[in-house]
Design a protein around this motif. Structure first.
Motif, PDB file in Angstrom:
ATOM      1  N   LEU A 281       5.647  -1.498  -9.046  1.00 24.89           N
ATOM      2  CA  LEU A 281       4.932  -2.192  -8.527  1.00 24.89           C
ATOM      3  C   LEU A 281       4.308  -2.967  -8.998  1.00 24.89           C
ATOM      4  O   LEU A 281       3.178  -2.478 -10.065  1.00 24.89           O
TER       5      LEU A 281
ATOM      6  N   ASP B 202       1.237  -4.040  -9.062  1.00 25.05           N
ATOM      7  CA  ASP B 202      -0.443  -3.834  -9.353  1.00 25.05           C
ATOM      8  C   ASP B 202      -0.288  -2.009 -10.369  1.00 25.05           C
ATOM      9  O   ASP B 202      -1.721  -1.926 -10.526  1.00 25.05           O
TER      10      ASP B 202
ATOM     11  N   THR C  97       1.345   0.601  -8.670  1.00 24.08           N
ATOM     12  CA  THR C  97       1.214   1.260  -7.497  1.00 24.08           C
ATOM     13  C   THR C  97       2.866   1.899  -8.435  1.00 24.08           C
ATOM     14  O   THR C  97       3.682   1.147  -8.421  1.00 24.08           O
TER      15      THR C  97
ATOM     16  N   TYR D  61       7.779  -6.936  -0.487  1.00 24.07           N
ATOM     17  CA  TYR D  61       6.028  -6.687  -0.510  1.00 24.07           C
ATOM     18  C   TYR D  61       6.341  -7.897  -1.055  1.00 24.07           C
ATOM     19  O   TYR D  61       6.619  -9.229  -1.234  1.00 24.07           O
ATOM     20  N   ASP D  62       4.814  -8.671  -1.223  1.00 27.50           N
ATOM     21  CA  ASP D  62       4.631  -9.799  -1.034  1.00 27.50           C
ATOM     22  C   ASP D  62       4.459 -10.088  -2.785  1.00 27.50           C
ATOM     23  O   ASP D  62       4.666  -9.878  -3.379  1.00 27.50           O
TER      24      ASP D  62
ATOM     25  N   PHE E 273       1.676 -10.040  -5.725  1.00 25.55           N
ATOM     26  CA  PHE E 273       0.898  -8.406  -5.586  1.00 25.55           C
ATOM     27  C   PHE E 273       0.277  -8.316  -6.714  1.00 25.55           C
ATOM     28  O   PHE E 273      -0.846  -7.329  -6.672  1.00 25.55           O
ATOM     29  N   GLU E 274       0.274  -8.721  -7.929  1.00 26.44           N
ATOM     30  CA  GLU E 274      -0.859  -8.316  -9.168  1.00 26.44           C
ATOM     31  C   GLU E 274      -1.967  -8.447  -8.761  1.00 26.44           C
ATOM     32  O   GLU E 274      -2.771  -7.560  -9.677  1.00 26.44           O
TER      33      GLU E 274
ATOM     34  N   ARG F 176      -2.196  -7.175  -1.303  1.00 25.32           N
ATOM     35  CA  ARG F 176      -1.525  -6.100  -1.817  1.00 25.32           C
ATOM     36  C   ARG F 176      -0.748  -5.925  -0.021  1.00 25.32           C
ATOM     37  O   ARG F 176      -1.569  -4.208   0.405  1.00 25.32           O
ATOM     38  N   ASN F 177       0.008  -6.432   0.222  1.00 28.15           N
ATOM     39  CA  ASN F 177       0.722  -6.046   1.676  1.00 28.15           C
ATOM     40  C   ASN F 177       2.319  -5.832   1.280  1.00 28.15           C
ATOM     41  O   ASN F 177       3.686  -5.881   0.238  1.00 28.15           O
TER      42      ASN F 177
ATOM     43  N   VAL G 292      -0.809   5.190  -4.720  1.00 25.01           N
ATOM     44  CA  VAL G 292      -1.599   3.565  -5.002  1.00 25.01           C
ATOM     45  C   VAL G 292      -2.889   3.835  -6.421  1.00 25.01           C
ATOM     46  O   VAL G 292      -3.339   4.445  -6.339  1.00 25.01           O
TER      47      VAL G 292
ATOM     48  N   ARG H  32      -8.944  -5.057  -3.536  1.00 25.95           N
ATOM     49  CA  ARG H  32      -7.672  -4.811  -2.467  1.00 25.95           C
ATOM     50  C   ARG H  32      -7.090  -4.002  -2.130  1.00 25.95           C
ATOM     51  O   ARG H  32      -6.213  -3.063  -2.582  1.00 25.95           O
TER      52      ARG H  32
ATOM     53  N   PHE I 147      -5.121  -1.681   0.101  1.00 24.15           N
ATOM     54  CA  PHE I 147      -3.554  -1.314   0.117  1.00 24.15           C
ATOM     55  C   PHE I 147      -3.230  -1.291   1.543  1.00 24.15           C
ATOM     56  O   PHE I 147      -3.030   0.148   2.122  1.00 24.15           O
TER      57      PHE I 147
END
Lengths: 165, 321
Positions: free
Chosen positions: B122, B124, B126, B138-139, B142-143, B147-148, B159, B165, B167
């Protein structure tokens, strides 16, 4: 791409990217800043890097575009103040100018850009022509033509300097 | 190299036709002697290229580059947010809560088919491994933003810690919220339990009543009962789908059957009720169903039958062997 993979496959390219940027920009510190900026950019999009076919060529391509942007901006600045001073600021003194290596560097900096990219990747990084063609976005044959032109231009310019001495 | 050879190679060189090997020979040739004649362009060119081949950025610069991947903001832009990030990275404690709000998500959707498994990075940092028949979304943003993530199926999460933020993982009506930890979450639509196996970190888990689940533990949430049904040590085979390793240590045969059913995606039935209390110990790398059953059959003195619909184990003499 996972962080470890990035550290194993992309980070080690930093020295080559630095040399490439230095050849294009003729400036040590600027080249270092470029590597930091390009690495940061690559890190931020690392999750898409796994799909890149030729990772090394891709990273050098990004570096090339980055440097060309900087050179374009510089050219505009130079036009604004209307000086004819070339931007090869590695060459500081008259004494260095007489050194033959500095002369070659200066001659390379005056080559048109695709020639500089090709001659750098071939002569300094020892890349195969098909890898170089990936970066310049040309055919292998055309990359060869560019390389030949660059070599001939350098030899001729160098011999002209000494013929005039 | 003879004069003649050199002449031919040089011609080839200026035509752009030399191979890398031939260029190396030329370079070595010009490196052999110090040309006094500075007008020799070939000598000057090869000498220049050689000097640049060994050009390296300084060690201070290298650490600047390495900082990019260690989650630190590079030296040039160091600020207070950097300290906050390091503090977050040191926070091993994570909290998981059930979340009841529906979310608007823009569709960055990834899915696996039957038998397919893959990992995704992801933006971020993760890392998520998706088991078979799993779907995640995912949204955007995200970066840097919230974080959804939405999960249907089973996934293992590592994670990236960021205490600013959280998760959030939504599984239908409910969701998990973590700060930075690793765990396996199983939530297939066809199953009545949502099972959380925590590998590292401390996790708050629940809907009305919340419990803390430490690394090495498992919590099972029963959807019809709308409650946590059990808290037990983590199942060592919770991530077998990812590690390709099945481990049983003095395990009840009923639990072994459950793990095999999950791993091979087949029903595993123990026909003899007495055998449910048998214990089995053994481990399998890249297990094959027939191989595992053979070992169990031999160890516990049981018969097995692989049929179209699944596997049937029978026999009641396990304790005698």
């Amino acid at each position: 791409m996972r962080p470890e993979e990035f550290q194993n496959r992309v980070l080690p390219l930093h020295a080559g990217l630095y040399r490439f940027a230095r050849s294009l920009l003729n400036h040590r510190e600027e080249a270092e800043d470029c590597v930091q900026e390009v690495m940061t950019k690559l890190w931020s999009k690392k999750n898409t890097l796994s799909h890149v076919r030729d990772l090394k060529a891709y990273c050098f391509q990004i570096m090339r575009n980055h440097c060309l942007d900087i050179l374009r901006k510089k050219k505009m600045d130079l036009k604004d103040i209307d000086t004819g001073i070339p931007s090869d600021s590695d060459v500081h003194t008259e004494a260095e100018m007489t050194d033959k290596l500095a002369i070659v560097q200066r001659l390379i900096s005056r080559l048109p850009e695709p020639q500089r990219t090709v001659i750098h990747l071939r002569s300094i990084e020892a890349w195969e022509m098909n890898e170089i063609a990936e970066v310049t976005g040309t055919t292998v044959e055309h990359a060869r033509v560019i390389l030949s032109r660059a070599r001939l231009a350098l030899r001729q310019a160098y011999q002209t300097i000494y013929a005039n001495d | 190299m003879t004069e003649e050879e050199l002449e031919i190679l040089i011609d080839k060189y200026y035509n752009g036709d030399t191979t890398l090997d031939e260029e190396k020979r030329l370079s070595d040739h010009y490196d052999q002697f110090v040309a006094q004649e500075t007008g020799d362009a070939n000598y000057a060119l090869f000498a220049f290229f050689k000097s640049r081949q060994i050009d390296q950025p300084g060690p201070a610069f290298v650490s600047r580059i390495e900082a990019i991947t260690s989650g630190q903001v590079p030296v040039k832009q160091r600020n207070l947010a950097w300290i906050a990030r390091v503090a977050a990275a040191l926070t091993v404690v994570a909290a998981v809560v059930w979340w009841l709000l529906p979310l608007d998500m823009s569709p960055n959707e990834l899915a696996t088919g039957t038998g397919e498994r893959r990992s995704i990075d992801l933006p971020d940092g993760t890392v998520v491994w998706l088991n078979s028949n799993t779907n995640v979304e995912y949204d955007d943003g995200f970066e840097t933003g919230a974080r959804n993530m939405r999960l249907s199926g089973e996934a293992y999460f590592e994670v990236k810690p960021d205490h600013e933020r959280p998760f959030r993982i939504h599984t239908g009506k409910v969701a998990v919220e973590v700060l930075g930890t690793s765990f396996n979450l199983r939530s297939y639509p066809s199953e009545t339990d949502i099972v959380l196996n925590v590998t590292t970190g401390l996790v708050k888990f629940g809907s009305k009543e919340k419990v803390e689940v430490a690394g090495g533990n498992r919590a099972t949430y029963n959807i019809p009962a709308n409650a946590i049904r059990s808290l037990t040590p983590a199942n060592p085979n919770a991530t077998a789908w990812k590690t390709r390793r099945l481990v049983f240590e003095d395990a009840l045969l009923g639990d072994v059957a459950d793990d095999l059913a999950r791993y091979f995606d087949k029903s595993v039935v123990i026909e003899t009720p007495e055998a449910l209390n048998c214990h089995f110990t053994g481990s399998f790398e890249k297990p094959e169903l027939a191989e595992v059953l053979k070992v169990i059959g031999y160890t516990l003195n049981m018969e097995y039958d692989i049929r179209e619909g699944g596997v049937v184990l029978s026999g009641q003499n396990c304790s005698t062997k």
